[in-house]
Design a protein around this motif. Structure first.
Motif, PDB file in Angstrom:
ATOM      1  N   CYS A  12      -7.618   4.730   4.474  1.00  0.00           N
ATOM      2  CA  CYS A  12      -7.835   3.376   5.007  1.00  0.00           C
ATOM      3  C   CYS A  12      -8.711   3.402   6.252  1.00  0.00           C
ATOM      4  O   CYS A  12      -9.577   2.533   6.447  1.00  0.00           O
ATOM      5  N   LEU A  13      -8.510   4.386   7.118  1.00  0.00           N
ATOM      6  CA  LEU A  13      -9.311   4.498   8.333  1.00  0.00           C
ATOM      7  C   LEU A  13     -10.773   4.736   8.014  1.00  0.00           C
ATOM      8  O   LEU A  13     -11.667   4.311   8.759  1.00  0.00           O
ATOM      9  N   ALA A  14     -11.045   5.403   6.889  1.00  0.00           N
ATOM     10  CA  ALA A  14     -12.432   5.702   6.528  1.00  0.00           C
ATOM     11  C   ALA A  14     -13.238   4.439   6.246  1.00  0.00           C
ATOM     12  O   ALA A  14     -14.457   4.416   6.462  1.00  0.00           O
ATOM     13  N   VAL A  15     -12.594   3.386   5.760  1.00  0.00           N
ATOM     14  CA  VAL A  15     -13.336   2.185   5.362  1.00  0.00           C
ATOM     15  C   VAL A  15     -14.067   1.545   6.544  1.00  0.00           C
ATOM     16  O   VAL A  15     -15.288   1.332   6.478  1.00  0.00           O
ATOM     17  N   PRO A  16     -13.395   1.225   7.660  1.00  0.00           N
ATOM     18  CA  PRO A  16     -14.155   0.647   8.786  1.00  0.00           C
ATOM     19  C   PRO A  16     -15.126   1.643   9.416  1.00  0.00           C
ATOM     20  O   PRO A  16     -16.153   1.235   9.955  1.00  0.00           O
ATOM     21  N   CYS A  49     -11.741  12.075   7.085  1.00  0.00           N
ATOM     22  CA  CYS A  49     -10.521  11.343   6.753  1.00  0.00           C
ATOM     23  C   CYS A  49     -10.275  11.306   5.244  1.00  0.00           C
ATOM     24  O   CYS A  49      -9.147  11.535   4.783  1.00  0.00           O
ATOM     25  N   VAL A  50     -11.307  11.005   4.465  1.00  0.00           N
ATOM     26  CA  VAL A  50     -11.126  10.928   3.016  1.00  0.00           C
ATOM     27  C   VAL A  50     -10.777  12.300   2.447  1.00  0.00           C
ATOM     28  O   VAL A  50      -9.902  12.424   1.579  1.00  0.00           O
ATOM     29  N   GLY A  90     -16.170   2.454  -2.282  1.00  0.00           N
ATOM     30  CA  GLY A  90     -15.470   3.596  -2.865  1.00  0.00           C
ATOM     31  C   GLY A  90     -14.298   4.038  -2.012  1.00  0.00           C
ATOM     32  O   GLY A  90     -13.211   4.341  -2.539  1.00  0.00           O
ATOM     33  N   ALA A  91     -14.492   4.087  -0.701  1.00  0.00           N
ATOM     34  CA  ALA A  91     -13.392   4.475   0.191  1.00  0.00           C
ATOM     35  C   ALA A  91     -12.250   3.467   0.102  1.00  0.00           C
ATOM     36  O   ALA A  91     -11.069   3.845   0.149  1.00  0.00           O
ATOM     37  N   ALA A  92     -12.577   2.180  -0.035  1.00  0.00           N
ATOM     38  CA  ALA A  92     -11.536   1.149  -0.150  1.00  0.00           C
ATOM     39  C   ALA A  92     -10.740   1.305  -1.439  1.00  0.00           C
ATOM     40  O   ALA A  92      -9.505   1.159  -1.449  1.00  0.00           O
ATOM     41  N   THR A 138     -10.347   4.117  -3.114  1.00  0.00           N
ATOM     42  CA  THR A 138      -9.536   5.318  -2.927  1.00  0.00           C
ATOM     43  C   THR A 138      -8.296   5.006  -2.096  1.00  0.00           C
ATOM     44  O   THR A 138      -7.176   5.434  -2.420  1.00  0.00           O
ATOM     45  N   ALA A 139      -8.484   4.270  -1.015  1.00  0.00           N
ATOM     46  CA  ALA A 139      -7.357   3.903  -0.161  1.00  0.00           C
ATOM     47  C   ALA A 139      -6.327   3.089  -0.940  1.00  0.00           C
ATOM     48  O   ALA A 139      -5.109   3.297  -0.795  1.00  0.00           O
ATOM     49  N   LEU A 140      -6.785   2.168  -1.787  1.00  0.00           N
ATOM     50  CA  LEU A 140      -5.860   1.363  -2.592  1.00  0.00           C
ATOM     51  C   LEU A 140      -5.049   2.253  -3.528  1.00  0.00           C
ATOM     52  O   LEU A 140      -3.828   2.101  -3.654  1.00  0.00           O
ATOM     53  N   GLY A 141      -5.733   3.193  -4.200  1.00  0.00           N
ATOM     54  CA  GLY A 141      -5.030   4.096  -5.100  1.00  0.00           C
ATOM     55  C   GLY A 141      -3.975   4.923  -4.382  1.00  0.00           C
ATOM     56  O   GLY A 141      -2.858   5.100  -4.878  1.00  0.00           O
ATOM     57  N   LEU A 142      -4.308   5.415  -3.189  1.00  0.00           N
ATOM     58  CA  LEU A 142      -3.353   6.213  -2.427  1.00  0.00           C
ATOM     59  C   LEU A 142      -2.206   5.353  -1.886  1.00  0.00           C
ATOM     60  O   LEU A 142      -1.060   5.796  -1.826  1.00  0.00           O
TER      61      LEU A 142
END
Length: 440
Positions: free
Chosen positions: A424-428, A266-267, A327-329, A331-335
């Motif tokens: 965002c899906l990568a975080v959980p 996903c990332v 880190g994934a969170a 990244t998701a925020l930046g995107l």
């Protein structure tokens, strides 16, 4: 670690250098396709195979290569793969015609598959378990850096030295990596031919991946090419029923890393989609120069390079899973902040949001690799490495195709929104508790 119990950071550096050149090679050729078509007097479609000829065997052979490398010595496999990769680069630069060049690139892709599998194995085995997060951050950071700097480096070389230089530029790095590996890699083991079961694995999983990648690569010209993806499903199902699919499923099951591998895909898909969509939007819709676009996009890898070592240190102190999820969170925020992109956004504004996403990728890359490698049984380290590299490579390939499709259906915001949703899906998926990692 060496026989004296000392950490071998020189081998971690080898893993980083090889990660950089292997990922660089996936993108650097794309900028030269028009020149290749003209100089070699072939069609654009034929020239495209110079890029596909590397990418297809690389991705298709990752899982079979992992199974084979679990059965041979790391040192001879590493030295042979680096030497083969470098030799193919030299032969590609000397290519008298398209057929020669495409054939060499196919062999180079096979060598690249071995390098991709060996990178995380080499980094994980070269240091103590409590330092693996730091070690894994080196190839995990340098690989994506190679991917995003490839087009810029290729454009510079193309303008000043011609297309043959894009193949020669990797030789100094390969030579340095080979010399370091020859001096520092532990001895033991030998190469041997793959057994018949491995050849069957290569045929089945290679055919499935090749069908999928060909469909994604050719479908922009005509949607009918999507039909090429249909054989991928039965081939993959058949492979899972063979002895070759068992070890891969066992690694995922025993380590409880199904979710982690999904997060890696996903990332990587979000990463690939954003870089494709932003470059196209800024140059086509906003009439931003290629130089300004490149400098804006450069904020992502710069931030990633700065945050990468920090991610490794945090993983060693507070845990790989927590750091990877953080880190994934980020990244998701930046995107997510990029989704409302429109013509009123200044380039520094876009660059800042890319930098935030890049910092998250830096925090995430090493810890997620360490999480996978420490969760796998030691005797299946190469299989674990091949599985995570396949997830990442498929993500990089799927991202631009999915982003372009979403843009076509709902505009730029839909494409960027899809990229952000993937992150965002990568975080959980990462945060979900897995099984305890085996001690090593």
């Amino acid at each position: 670690m060496g026989p004296d119990g000392q950490d071998r950071w020189s081998l971690v550096a080898v893993a980083g250098m090889l990660s950089f050149v292997a990922m660089l090679d996936m993108n650097i050729v794309n900028v030269a396709l028009a020149d290749l078509s003209r100089d070699l007097q072939v069609s654009t479609e034929t020239a495209q195979w110079v890029a596909l000829g590397y990418q297809l065997p690389l991705v298709a052979l990752l899982l079979p290569a992992g199974r084979w490398l679990d059965q041979v010595g790391v040192r001879p496999a590493l030295l042979s793969a680096v030497a083969g990769f470098a030799l193919c680069s030299a032969l590609a630069a000397a290519a008298p015609g398209a057929a020669w060049l495409i054939a060499v690139r196919l062999v180079q892709g096979a060598c690249g598959a071995a390098l991709f599998v060996l990178m995380p194995v080499l980094a994980a085995r070269s240091v103590r378990p409590e330092l693996r997060g730091r070690a894994m951050s080196v190839p995990a950071t340098l690989g994506p850096l190679g991917a995003v700097t490839g087009p810029a480096a290729g454009g510079f070389l193309l303008d000043h030295l011609g297309w043959r230089a894009i193949f020669l530029v990797k030789l100094p790095v390969c030579l340095a990596a080979w010399l370091l590996a020859r001096r520092n890699a532990p001895g033991g083991g030998r190469l041997r031919r793959p057994d018949p079961a491995s050849l069957l694995d290569a045929a089945l999983i290679g055919g499935a991946v090749a069908a999928l990648l060909l469909a994604l690569s050719l479908s922009p010209a005509s949607p009918a090419w999507f039909l090429l993806a249909l054989p991928a499903v039965p081939l993959a199902v058949l492979w899972l029923r063979t002895p070759g699919g068992g070890p891969v499923l066992a690694v995922l099951r025993e380590g409880g890393t199904y979710g982690v591998h999904g997060a890696v895909l996903c990332v990587a898909a979000g990463f690939g989609a954003v870089h494709y969509l932003l470059a196209l939007h800024l140059q086509r819709d906003e009439a931003v120069s290629a130089t300004a676009t490149g400098l804006t996009a450069l904020c992502f890898p710069l931030a990633m390079g700065v945050a990468g070592p920090l991610g490794g240190r945090l993983a060693d102190r507070v845990g790989a899973r927590r750091t990877a999820a953080l880190g994934a969170a980020v990244t998701a925020l930046g995107l997510l902040l990029l989704v409302p992109l429109d013509g009123t956004r200044s380039l520094p504004d876009v660059a800042g949001r890319l930098a935030l996403a890049g910092a998250g990728m830096g925090l995430y890359g090493g810890p997620v690799q360490a999480l996978v490698m420490t969760s796998a049984p030691p005797q299946r380290a190469a299989t674990a490495g091949s599985a995570v590299q396949l997830a990442r490579s498929l993500g990089f390939t799927l991202g631009p195709a999915l982003g372009a499709a979403a843009w076509g259906l709902g505009g730029l915001r839909a494409g960027l929104g899809l990229a952000a949703a993937c992150a965002c899906l990568a975080v959980p998926l990462i945060a979900r508790a897995g099984r305890p990692a085996p001690t090593a």
